[in-house]
Design an enzyme around this catalytic site. Structure first.
Site, mmCIF file in Angstrom:
data_model
loop_
_atom_site.group_PDB
_atom_site.id
_atom_site.type_symbol
_atom_site.label_atom_id
_atom_site.label_comp_id
_atom_site.label_asym_id
_atom_site.label_seq_id
_atom_site.Cartn_x
_atom_site.Cartn_y
_atom_site.Cartn_z
ATOM 1 N N ARG A 51 27.751 -56.151 35.135
ATOM 2 C CA ARG A 51 26.416 -55.787 34.654
ATOM 3 C C ARG A 51 26.360 -55.587 33.140
ATOM 4 O O ARG A 51 25.329 -55.848 32.520
ATOM 5 C CB ARG A 51 25.954 -54.488 35.330
ATOM 6 C CG ARG A 51 25.529 -54.677 36.761
ATOM 7 C CD ARG A 51 25.349 -53.335 37.417
ATOM 8 N NE ARG A 51 26.531 -52.502 37.208
ATOM 9 C CZ ARG A 51 26.668 -51.270 37.655
ATOM 10 N NH1 ARG A 51 25.701 -50.706 38.326
ATOM 11 N NH2 ARG A 51 27.778 -50.581 37.453
ATOM 12 N N LYS A 151 41.573 -55.605 48.782
ATOM 13 C CA LYS A 151 41.660 -54.407 49.607
ATOM 14 C C LYS A 151 40.920 -53.268 48.897
ATOM 15 O O LYS A 151 40.771 -53.345 47.677
ATOM 16 C CB LYS A 151 43.109 -54.069 49.892
ATOM 17 C CG LYS A 151 43.826 -53.366 48.731
ATOM 18 C CD LYS A 151 45.071 -52.686 49.185
ATOM 19 C CE LYS A 151 45.355 -51.507 48.292
ATOM 20 N NZ LYS A 151 46.549 -50.779 48.518
ATOM 21 N N HIS A 181 48.506 -58.352 47.608
ATOM 22 C CA HIS A 181 49.412 -58.895 46.589
ATOM 23 C C HIS A 181 50.876 -58.808 46.996
ATOM 24 O O HIS A 181 51.702 -59.541 46.472
ATOM 25 C CB HIS A 181 49.170 -58.246 45.216
ATOM 26 C CG HIS A 181 49.565 -56.817 45.140
ATOM 27 N ND1 HIS A 181 48.725 -55.800 45.509
ATOM 28 C CD2 HIS A 181 50.714 -56.233 44.749
ATOM 29 C CE1 HIS A 181 49.357 -54.647 45.343
ATOM 30 N NE2 HIS A 181 50.551 -54.885 44.873
ATOM 31 N N LYS A 185 54.602 -61.908 46.553
ATOM 32 C CA LYS A 185 55.883 -61.679 45.879
ATOM 33 C C LYS A 185 56.892 -62.757 46.274
ATOM 34 O O LYS A 185 56.939 -63.192 47.421
ATOM 35 C CB LYS A 185 56.425 -60.291 46.238
ATOM 36 C CG LYS A 185 55.603 -59.192 45.577
ATOM 37 C CD LYS A 185 56.228 -57.846 45.774
ATOM 38 C CE LYS A 185 55.395 -56.783 45.099
ATOM 39 N NZ LYS A 185 55.348 -56.915 43.641
ATOM 40 N N GLU A 219 56.964 -45.268 45.677
ATOM 41 C CA GLU A 219 56.364 -45.317 44.341
ATOM 42 C C GLU A 219 56.722 -44.037 43.601
ATOM 43 O O GLU A 219 56.737 -42.962 44.199
ATOM 44 C CB GLU A 219 54.846 -45.442 44.455
ATOM 45 C CG GLU A 219 54.416 -46.749 45.113
ATOM 46 C CD GLU A 219 52.914 -46.809 45.305
ATOM 47 O OE1 GLU A 219 52.256 -47.471 44.512
ATOM 48 O OE2 GLU A 219 52.424 -46.157 46.238
ATOM 49 N N HIS A 243 49.972 -53.346 53.393
ATOM 50 C CA HIS A 243 51.210 -53.892 52.815
ATOM 51 C C HIS A 243 52.410 -53.798 53.763
ATOM 52 O O HIS A 243 53.099 -54.782 54.008
ATOM 53 C CB HIS A 243 51.575 -53.158 51.525
ATOM 54 C CG HIS A 243 50.505 -53.191 50.483
ATOM 55 N ND1 HIS A 243 49.750 -54.316 50.232
ATOM 56 C CD2 HIS A 243 50.066 -52.260 49.614
ATOM 57 C CE1 HIS A 243 48.896 -54.050 49.257
ATOM 58 N NE2 HIS A 243 49.060 -52.820 48.871
HETATM 59 P P1 NAP Z 1 36.246 -50.836 38.578
HETATM 60 O O1 NAP Z 1 37.217 -50.622 37.462
HETATM 61 O O2 NAP Z 1 35.321 -49.740 38.941
HETATM 62 O O3 NAP Z 1 35.408 -52.133 38.216
HETATM 63 C C1 NAP Z 1 34.281 -52.532 38.923
HETATM 64 C C2 NAP Z 1 33.687 -53.749 38.270
HETATM 65 O O4 NAP Z 1 32.506 -54.117 38.997
HETATM 66 C C3 NAP Z 1 33.262 -53.545 36.826
HETATM 67 O O5 NAP Z 1 33.483 -54.743 36.110
HETATM 68 C C4 NAP Z 1 31.760 -53.284 36.945
HETATM 69 O O6 NAP Z 1 31.165 -53.615 35.727
HETATM 70 C C5 NAP Z 1 31.409 -54.252 38.092
HETATM 71 N N1 NAP Z 1 30.194 -53.908 38.807
HETATM 72 C C6 NAP Z 1 29.857 -52.713 39.328
HETATM 73 N N2 NAP Z 1 28.639 -52.778 39.906
HETATM 74 C C7 NAP Z 1 28.206 -54.050 39.758
HETATM 75 C C8 NAP Z 1 27.035 -54.735 40.128
HETATM 76 N N3 NAP Z 1 26.029 -54.138 40.768
HETATM 77 N N4 NAP Z 1 26.933 -56.053 39.830
HETATM 78 C C9 NAP Z 1 27.928 -56.685 39.156
HETATM 79 N N5 NAP Z 1 29.062 -56.085 38.770
HETATM 80 C C10 NAP Z 1 29.206 -54.779 39.059
HETATM 81 O O7 NAP Z 1 36.995 -51.233 39.919
HETATM 82 P P2 NAP Z 1 38.424 -51.953 40.061
HETATM 83 O O8 NAP Z 1 39.470 -50.910 40.018
HETATM 84 O O9 NAP Z 1 38.514 -53.083 39.126
HETATM 85 O O10 NAP Z 1 38.386 -52.455 41.572
HETATM 86 C C11 NAP Z 1 37.625 -53.574 41.991
HETATM 87 C C12 NAP Z 1 37.915 -53.830 43.473
HETATM 88 O O11 NAP Z 1 39.294 -54.118 43.647
HETATM 89 C C13 NAP Z 1 37.646 -52.599 44.360
HETATM 90 O O12 NAP Z 1 37.211 -53.043 45.620
HETATM 91 C C14 NAP Z 1 39.011 -51.947 44.485
HETATM 92 O O13 NAP Z 1 39.128 -51.193 45.643
HETATM 93 C C15 NAP Z 1 39.885 -53.194 44.539
HETATM 94 N N6 NAP Z 1 41.282 -52.949 44.109
HETATM 95 C C16 NAP Z 1 41.534 -52.452 42.875
HETATM 96 C C17 NAP Z 1 42.857 -52.265 42.485
HETATM 97 C C18 NAP Z 1 43.190 -51.758 41.102
HETATM 98 O O14 NAP Z 1 44.378 -51.671 40.798
HETATM 99 N N7 NAP Z 1 42.220 -51.436 40.271
HETATM 100 C C19 NAP Z 1 43.918 -52.587 43.347
HETATM 101 C C20 NAP Z 1 43.623 -53.110 44.608
HETATM 102 C C21 NAP Z 1 42.293 -53.292 44.963
HETATM 103 P P3 NAP Z 1 29.724 -53.089 35.293
HETATM 104 O O15 NAP Z 1 29.717 -51.610 35.505
HETATM 105 O O16 NAP Z 1 29.582 -53.531 33.883
HETATM 106 O O17 NAP Z 1 28.764 -53.783 36.186
#
Ligand code: NAP
Length: 491
Positions: A51, A151, A181, A185, A219, A243
């Site tokens: 966004r 996930k 992921h 590996k 971990e 995992h």
């Molecule tokens: P995050 O840091 O909160 O990022 C969310 C992203 O979504 C941001 O780019 C946000 O940008 C965008 N977003 C939010 N609302 C939106 C909307 N209405 N339309 C378009 N874009 C939108 O979350 P994250 O940690 O990257 O995680 C993303 C997904 O991956 C989640 O499902 C999480 O459970 C999964 N995951 C994450 C990790 C990790 O290590 N981070 C590991 C495994 C899985 P804006 O606010 O600018 O829109």
């Protein structure tokens, strides 16, 4: 030996959530590394979407800054970086509204109709449905379209079913890539190569010869940064259901008829379905606490999540049985936890003692042991019993036959493709072997849900364990009751 890069056709990859943690910390660095290895076809495009309204070039600047910070200034060659950034563009887009969709449609319409189009949903699961709907509204999916979802895939069986139904309303199962992921590996795939590419192991891979199997994902970090999500989930949902279950499937499955996505996933599914329910006394839950005389800070789970009464587990261990001909009688011990003494993911296959020792009692008990290291230092070690060199009669020792990839295959093997790098390229190629199928995810939840429901019904409180240790003492008791012990958690 230099890791071979197998070319892929040009593709368009749209990352929804491109400014988020996952995209900047994992997905884009993986793509950059791939690019540096020469694995990007000319004409490929990466379109970030989120966004936030960003000025022209600002997304590229954010990505460049993160790559330099995370990979280290020296590892990021400026000319490579410049060329990589030229593949990137950005669209301010709202998954719930109209913002940005016309622009995205315009960008994608330039590409050839049969070009691979990947939509990576790097956003919370609530957005999966709205994004899928809008993609269709704007006519963006075509024959070569794939979507990647992260996930957590559901919080329990009913939410996983709901998510599957939502995605199935818009895409065929063959277009949905549920990423785990761990499956990307190098060693995980090597596990299949070792098992099914050699005559040596498979005849012994059963309850007649294997005493037990241990799967450990330890971990050293805590939950800081993910407090809210983690306190709602816990180790069982966050790690075990996906995992570790996937690792268990790969270790225990029957040989598939061919190395084909559905053949492999069918066999994994059979393992999950053959798992017995776990008895409560074969389960241990733990929660880390700060060591005595240390400040609470982030070494203490409840302090970190700011929930003094939290009963969420940061550690779980159990003994499982697979009711089939191959594994009847061989227990599988699984454990995972946060703030343990080291970061270490290892599968240990412990073979039975020789049926009779010709060397007598004094030689001690010796058994072969196959150790499959997922991280760090990916590799496989087989311990064999030999005579201890020197005089003094027949004294036996166990020595490792080490298949460290770095040593065996040369320095390039010490930098195998990152899991995300490999998995994203598999999506582009349309290979689903290393991705979870919807029915696998549901079967894993169907097995996990009663365990969690049991804890909730009993008001179970996790056992405390000090940060930096191997976990709660009850996990050792679980093993000692069976006259076994956990292998050490070593860095
Ligand atoms: P995050 O840091 O909160 O990022 C969310 C992203 O979504 C941001 O780019 C946000 O940008 C965008 N977003 C939010 N609302 C939106 C909307 N209405 N339309 C378009 N874009 C939108 O979350 P994250 O940690 O990257 O995680 C993303 C997904 O991956 C989640 O499902 C999480 O459970 C999964 N995951 C994450 C990790 C990790 O290590 N981070 C590991 C495994 C899985 P804006 O606010 O600018 O829109």
């Amino acid at each position: 030996m230099v890791a071979r890069v197998i070319p892929v056709d040009p593709f368009d990859l749209v990352i929804f959530g491109a400014t988020g943690d996952l995209a900047l910390r994992k997905i884009l660095p993986a793509l950059f590394k791939r690019f540096c290895r020469g694995g990007f076809p000319s004409g490929a495009r990466i379109i970030g979407a989120a966004r936030s309204e960003l000025e022209e070039g600002a997304f590229q600047e954010i990505v460049a800054k993160r790559l330099r910070e995370d990979l280290g200034e020296q590892s990021v060659d400026p000319s490579n970086l410049k060329r990589f950034l030229s593949f990137l563009s950005y669209v301010a887009l709202d998954g719930y509204g109209d913002l940005g969709w016309a622009q995205l449609t315009g960008l994608l319409s330039i590409s050839a109709k049969d070009r691979v189009r990947v939509f990576y949903f790097s956003v919370g699961p609530k957005l999966f449905g709205p994004l899928a709907e809008r993609l269709h509204q704007h006519g963006l999916p075509h024959g070569e379209t794939r979507i990647v979802v992260e996930k957590p895939f559901g919080h329990d069986l009913s939410s996983a079913k709901e998510l599957n139904r939502t995605l199935a309303g818009h895409f065929d199962e063959g277009q949905i890539y549920r990423i785990d992921h761990y499956l990307g590996k190098e060693t995980v795939q090597n596990l299949m190569a070792v098992r099914f590419g050699n005559m040596l192991f498979e005849p012994l891979w059963n309850s007649q010869y294997v005493d037990h199997i241990q799967i450990t994902v330890a971990e050293s970090l805590g939950v800081a940064g993910r407090e809210e999500y983690y306190d709602r989930s816990g180790a069982m949902r966050d790690m075990m259901q996906n995992h570790l279950m996937q690792l268990l499937c790969l270790i225990a499955m029957e040989p598939p008829a061919k190395f084909d996505p559905d053949a492999v996933r069918d066999e994994k599914l059979k393992v999950i379905r053959a798992l017995d329910p776990v008895e409560p006394y074969h389960l241990v839950r733990g929660q880390y606490v700060a060591p005595a005389n240390s400040p609470l800070d982030d070494q203490d789970y409840r302090n970190t999540v700011q929930n003094p009464r939290s009963t969420t587990e940061s550690y779980v261990a159990f003994k499982a049985h697979i009711s089939n001909w191959r594994w009847a009688g061989t227990p599988f011990y699984l454990r995972t936890g946060k703030r343990l003494k080291a970061r270490s993911s290892v599968i240990n296959v412990l073979f039975k003692d020789a049926p009779h020792s010709i060397f007598g009692e004094a030689a001690g008990r010796h058994a072969n042991h196959l150790k499959i290291r997922l991280q760090p230092n990916e590799g496989i070690t087989l311990s064999v019993t030999i005579k201890e060199p020197g005089p003094g009669g027949m004294r036996l020792i166990d020595v490792p036959l080490d298949m460290s990839f770095a040593e065996a295959l040369g320095p390039e093997a010490s930098d195998p493709p990152d899991a995300y790098e490999r998995l994203i390229m598999d999506v582009v190629r349309g290979n689903q072997t290393l991705f979870m199928r919807g029915d696998e995810v549901e079967a894993a939840w169907a097995w996990t849900d009663p365990i969690i429901a049991g804890w909730e019904a009993r008001g179970d409180v996790p056992k405390p364990y000090e940060s930096g240790t191997a976990g709660p003492g009850d996990a050792d008791v679980l093993m000692r009751r069976d006259r076994r012990e956990w292998r050490g958690i070593n860095p």
